[in-house]
Scaffold this motif. Structure first.
Motif, PDB file in Angstrom:
ATOM      1  N   PHE A 145       0.972  -1.155  -0.218  1.00  0.00           N
ATOM      2  CA  PHE A 145       0.081  -0.190   0.051  1.00  0.00           C
ATOM      3  C   PHE A 145       0.917   1.220  -0.068  1.00  0.00           C
ATOM      4  CE2 PHE A 145       0.666  -1.232   4.347  1.00  0.00           C
ATOM      5  CZ  PHE A 145       0.963  -0.178   4.977  1.00  0.00           C
ATOM      6  N   GLN A 146       0.449   2.290  -0.335  1.00  0.00           N
ATOM      7  CA  GLN A 146       1.039   3.777  -0.544  1.00  0.00           C
ATOM      8  C   GLN A 146       1.453   4.199   0.830  1.00  0.00           C
ATOM      9  OE1 GLN A 146      -1.418   5.484  -3.119  1.00  0.00           O
ATOM     10  NE2 GLN A 146       0.124   5.315  -4.977  1.00  0.00           N
ATOM     11  N   ARG A 223      -3.571  -2.754  -1.969  1.00  0.00           N
ATOM     12  CA  ARG A 223      -4.590  -2.081  -1.567  1.00  0.00           C
ATOM     13  C   ARG A 223      -5.137  -0.827  -2.500  1.00  0.00           C
ATOM     14  NH1 ARG A 223      -3.440  -0.817   4.765  1.00  0.00           N
ATOM     15  NH2 ARG A 223      -3.647  -2.904   5.502  1.00  0.00           N
ATOM     16  N   ASP A 224      -4.155  -0.612  -3.331  1.00  0.00           N
ATOM     17  CA  ASP A 224      -4.322   0.653  -4.002  1.00  0.00           C
ATOM     18  C   ASP A 224      -3.682   0.604  -5.585  1.00  0.00           C
ATOM     19  OD1 ASP A 224      -1.605   0.959  -3.454  1.00  0.00           O
ATOM     20  OD2 ASP A 224      -2.356   1.773  -1.563  1.00  0.00           O
TER      21      ASP A 224
END
Length: 319
Positions: A145-146, A223-224
């Protein structure tokens, strides 16, 4: 004698430049800081898993093949330059050769053979590296995730209750992977932020702990955006794609703390998506999981974006 009355040959400056270029190349090749033990790996780090030597062998074979073709091509070029150069005394145009069918056929067949050999060995090793056991000893869901990483340890851990196969936080993972999850695995997790550091080494990023000598399956989810999970001395990396789950397995063969990073440009703070991998004894690994449970880090963090329609269709076709 040259037209201006000098005895200096115009070829001497060119020879001097060639000598300087060869000297500079020799210095560059010998001043890289590599020892004779490092040279056979051709820039690769020392492998630390049982699967990594296969990747190293493919890398070395590719270099050997490329060098062989390069030497052949360089030899033909130099042969043409020295033995077919224009004579100082003869100025006529040399015989021209056109439509040499055997030679043109050779130009076509040889590259096809080279590419075919590369394809065979690459496909063979890729199928081995991506093969999954029916029941791996350990499963870790790596979440990108970022701008950091989370690690869901899908394990039966004292003090943690639940079931990874039905946990809503792991809903995005396809069922074909969940079939190999341990029954009633409550699990534990660890989550990093860009400012997290390893307490022993001070290296940036969270730390993924793995047992030496036991096979671990990494289930990769995002997640992104697209990330890439790369543990440098494992010599293996795989994309972490939202809506599409990837997986591979390794068996760590050397204890120690190693560096990992995101190998896919994923946005502004891509360079901060670092992590560490600490390989310990199986006993220390189980103790570490218990420590996470004692700290209250039980269950699982959200694995990421649920499957896309394409991924769902692929799963249905494989059942």
């Amino acid at each position: 004698m040259s037209p201006n009355g000098s005895d200096r040959s115009p070829r001497r400056p060119m020879r001097r430049k060639l000598l300087q270029a060869l000297t500079a190349g020799l210095v560059l090749a010998t001043a890289t800081g590599c020892t004779y033990k490092d040279f056979p790996r051709l820039g690769m780090p020392t492998p630390t898993t049982e699967e990594a030597p296969r990747i190293l062998s493919l890398w070395q074979g590719s270099w050997a093949a490329a060098l062989t073709v390069g030497v052949l091509v360089w030899g033909l070029i130099l042969w043409s330059v020295f033995f077919h150069r224009r004579s100082r005394t003869k100025v006529e145009v040399p015989p021209q050769t056109r439509y040499n069918m055997p030679l043109e056929a050779l130009y076509t067949v040889v590259p096809i053979l080279i590419v075919s050999v590369f394809f065979y060995f690459t496909a063979r090793d890729e199928s081995k590296l991506l093969a999954l056991d029916d029941k791996p000893a350990h499963v870790v869901n790596v979440v990108g995730f970022q701008w950091s990483w989370a690690f869901n340890y899908v394990e039966k851990v004292p003090g943690s209750t639940g079931n990874a196969k039905t946990d809503k936080n792991l809903a995005g993972i396809p069922n074909r992977f969940k079939e190999d999850f341990p029954d009633n695995a409550g699990g534990v997790y660890d989550v990093g932020v860009p400012g997290t550091r390893n307490p022993q080494t001070g290296n940036p990023g969270p730390t993924l702990v793995l047992p030496k000598g036991e096979k671990v399956r990494f289930v990769l989810t995002s997640r992104d955006v697209i990330h890439s999970f790369w543990v440098v001395p494992f010599l293996m990396k795989l994309d972490v794609i939202p809506g599409h789950t990837n997986a591979f397995e390794v068996t760590p063969s050397k204890e120690g703390t190693f560096l990992g990073k995101c190998a896919e440009l994923c946005g502004t703070d891509h360079s901060r998506m670092l992590f560490n991998v600490k390989v310990v004894s199986p006993e220390r690994y189980r103790q570490y999981l218990k420590e996470l449970a004692d700290k209250g880090q039980t269950g699982y963090v959200p694995a990421g974006i649920e499957q896309t329609s394409h991924e769902k269709n692929r799963e249905t076709n494989q059942l």
